[in-house]
Write a protein that holds these residues in place. Structure first.
Motif, PDB file in Angstrom:
ATOM      1  N   GLY A 133       0.438  -1.282   0.432  1.00  0.00           N
ATOM      2  CA  GLY A 133       0.112  -0.182  -0.221  1.00  0.00           C
ATOM      3  C   GLY A 133       0.454   1.207   0.160  1.00  0.00           C
ATOM      4  O   GLY A 133       1.625   1.370   1.205  1.00  0.00           O
ATOM      5  N   ILE A 134       0.655   2.278  -0.922  1.00  0.00           N
ATOM      6  CA  ILE A 134       1.296   3.111  -0.778  1.00  0.00           C
ATOM      7  C   ILE A 134       0.911   4.979  -0.491  1.00  0.00           C
ATOM      8  O   ILE A 134      -0.392   4.966  -0.978  1.00  0.00           O
ATOM      9  CB  ILE A 134       2.330   3.520  -2.519  1.00  0.00           C
ATOM     10  N   SER A 135       1.038   5.333   0.333  1.00  0.00           N
ATOM     11  CA  SER A 135       0.541   6.719   1.442  1.00  0.00           C
ATOM     12  C   SER A 135       1.018   7.995   0.692  1.00  0.00           C
ATOM     13  O   SER A 135       0.667   8.521   1.309  1.00  0.00           O
ATOM     14  CB  SER A 135       0.652   6.484   2.908  1.00  0.00           C
ATOM     15  N   GLY A 136       2.226   7.657  -0.048  1.00  0.00           N
ATOM     16  CA  GLY A 136       3.286   8.896  -0.692  1.00  0.00           C
ATOM     17  C   GLY A 136       4.058   9.154   0.681  1.00  0.00           C
ATOM     18  O   GLY A 136       4.317  10.171   0.704  1.00  0.00           O
ATOM     19  N   GLY A 137       4.215   8.289   1.409  1.00  0.00           N
ATOM     20  CA  GLY A 137       5.383   8.505   2.434  1.00  0.00           C
ATOM     21  C   GLY A 137       6.799   7.457   2.763  1.00  0.00           C
ATOM     22  O   GLY A 137       6.101   7.027   2.061  1.00  0.00           O
ATOM     23  N   ASN A 192      -2.508   2.463  -4.578  1.00  0.00           N
ATOM     24  CA  ASN A 192      -2.833   3.504  -4.436  1.00  0.00           C
ATOM     25  C   ASN A 192      -4.131   3.910  -4.187  1.00  0.00           C
ATOM     26  O   ASN A 192      -5.244   2.848  -4.367  1.00  0.00           O
ATOM     27  CB  ASN A 192      -2.741   4.596  -5.201  1.00  0.00           C
ATOM     28  N   MET A 193      -4.921   3.324  -2.489  1.00  0.00           N
ATOM     29  CA  MET A 193      -6.138   3.687  -1.987  1.00  0.00           C
ATOM     30  C   MET A 193      -6.190   4.904  -1.435  1.00  0.00           C
ATOM     31  O   MET A 193      -6.626   5.389  -0.432  1.00  0.00           O
ATOM     32  CB  MET A 193      -5.635   2.223  -1.175  1.00  0.00           C
ATOM     33  N   ALA A 204      -1.611   0.101  -8.782  1.00  0.00           N
ATOM     34  CA  ALA A 204      -2.891  -0.198  -9.802  1.00  0.00           C
ATOM     35  C   ALA A 204      -3.870   0.938  -8.210  1.00  0.00           C
ATOM     36  O   ALA A 204      -3.063   1.509  -7.331  1.00  0.00           O
ATOM     37  CB  ALA A 204      -3.925  -1.216  -9.119  1.00  0.00           C
ATOM     38  N   GLU A 205      -4.524   1.349  -8.496  1.00  0.00           N
ATOM     39  CA  GLU A 205      -5.612   2.326  -7.756  1.00  0.00           C
ATOM     40  C   GLU A 205      -6.395   2.300  -7.355  1.00  0.00           C
ATOM     41  O   GLU A 205      -7.562   1.923  -8.309  1.00  0.00           O
ATOM     42  CB  GLU A 205      -5.342   3.611  -8.026  1.00  0.00           C
ATOM     43  N   ARG A 214      -8.627   0.068   7.553  1.00  0.00           N
ATOM     44  CA  ARG A 214      -9.384  -1.597   7.589  1.00  0.00           C
ATOM     45  C   ARG A 214      -9.941  -2.024   6.479  1.00  0.00           C
ATOM     46  O   ARG A 214      -9.855  -2.784   6.251  1.00  0.00           O
ATOM     47  CB  ARG A 214     -10.029  -1.984   9.260  1.00  0.00           C
ATOM     48  N   LEU A 215     -10.556  -0.720   5.932  1.00  0.00           N
ATOM     49  CA  LEU A 215     -10.999  -0.482   4.183  1.00  0.00           C
ATOM     50  C   LEU A 215      -9.145  -0.754   2.999  1.00  0.00           C
ATOM     51  O   LEU A 215      -9.633  -1.980   2.681  1.00  0.00           O
ATOM     52  CB  LEU A 215     -11.444   0.481   4.424  1.00  0.00           C
ATOM     53  N   ARG A 216      -8.188  -0.223   3.723  1.00  0.00           N
ATOM     54  CA  ARG A 216      -7.250  -0.607   2.788  1.00  0.00           C
ATOM     55  C   ARG A 216      -7.027  -1.805   3.305  1.00  0.00           C
ATOM     56  O   ARG A 216      -6.138  -2.275   1.892  1.00  0.00           O
ATOM     57  CB  ARG A 216      -6.412   0.502   3.200  1.00  0.00           C
TER      58      ARG A 216
END
Length: 259
Positions: A29-33, A54-55, A84-85, A115-117
């Motif tokens: 999962g990519i957060s930008g961090g 990306n979510m 993917a997004e 939790r959705l992510r």
């Protein structure tokens, strides 16, 4: 720290674990961090298929832009990296509509985003026979417990969980993670206003790292500054409150004579 040696060690560990588990690669999962940027880069270095996911959920624009920049950077550099997004804003809105309003406090809904992510990451991982690679560092996972139980804490493997935040930055710079991510204030990406981890915790990662090392390696008595006392209080309070995240789930063991 021998940065190249540590990088090689983690990459070998990731590849070996995936090979032995019979899985095809990794989902991150990519957060930008910085943490997710380093984790995804390490996974890419294994040479195994890696999906950067990306979510966004009403995502702060700067976070979204940094995450997208990193994903494109990795995809161009490694042919086995795909991106993917999945926009989770609508599912999250539906959850808000379904839940009673009296349970929708700021923390419960921030955790619900995480939790959705997690659910989305595992949908991709299950379909592609991959592992969900966690992005937590040592301060978050074993210091202050700054993660969501069964959210970003719900992973298969934790490649950077033995790295302090300063070490995460050092390895990220070595691997040429985009400058925008290296400069950005750390954030968990769970708030539409883009608030930083420091805003939420009340201390910087450098300060928390000091507190963790101070408590792990007690020496001769030294007089602490007023700020150090505050940081120690923040660290110990969060560590105590979040022990339930960092320890195994309690199991009620039934005595043999009762069975």
């Amino acid at each position: 720290m021998n940065k190249k040696a540590v990088i090689n060690h983690i990459v070998h560990w990731l590849k070996t674990y995936s090979d032995q588990s019979g899985t095809q690669g990794f989902v991150v999962g990519i957060s930008g961090g910085i943490d997710s940027a380093l984790t995804s880069t390490l996974c890419a270095l294994t040479g195994k298929p890696t999906i950067c996911l990306n979510m966004p959920i009403r995502q702060h624009a700067a976070e979204y832009k940094r995450g997208h920049e990193h994903m494109e950077h990795l995809k161009k550099k490694y042919s086995h990296v795909s991106t993917a997004e999945v926009d989770l804003t609508i599912p999250f809105t539906k959850l808000e509509e379904a839940l009673p309003t009296d349970v929708q406090d700021w923390l419960s809904m921030a955790n619900s985003r995480a939790r959705l992510r997690m659910t989305t990451l595992y949908a991709f991982a299950c379909h592609h026979k991959m592992l969900v690679a966690g992005t937590g560092n040592k301060i978050e996972d074993f210091g202050v417990g700054f993660f969501t139980k069964y959210g970003d804490g719900g992973v298969d493997i934790s490649p950077i969980a033995d790295l302090m935040k300063s070490e995460v930055y050092a390895l990220s710079a070595e691997l040429e993670v985009p400058e925008s991510i290296l400069r950005a204030k750390p954030t968990d990406g769970l708030w539409a206003d883009g608030r930083s981890d420091e805003d939420q915790i009340g201390a910087t990662y450098d300060e928390l790292e000091w507190a963790m090392r101070f408590l792990e390696q007690p020496g001769d008595f030294i007089k602490l500054s007023e700020r150090q006392e505050v940081v120690l209080d923040i660290y110990t309070r969060m560590n105590r409150a979040n022990k339930h995240k960092m320890e195994a789930i309690p199991v009620c063991l039934i005595p043999t004579e009762l069975k």
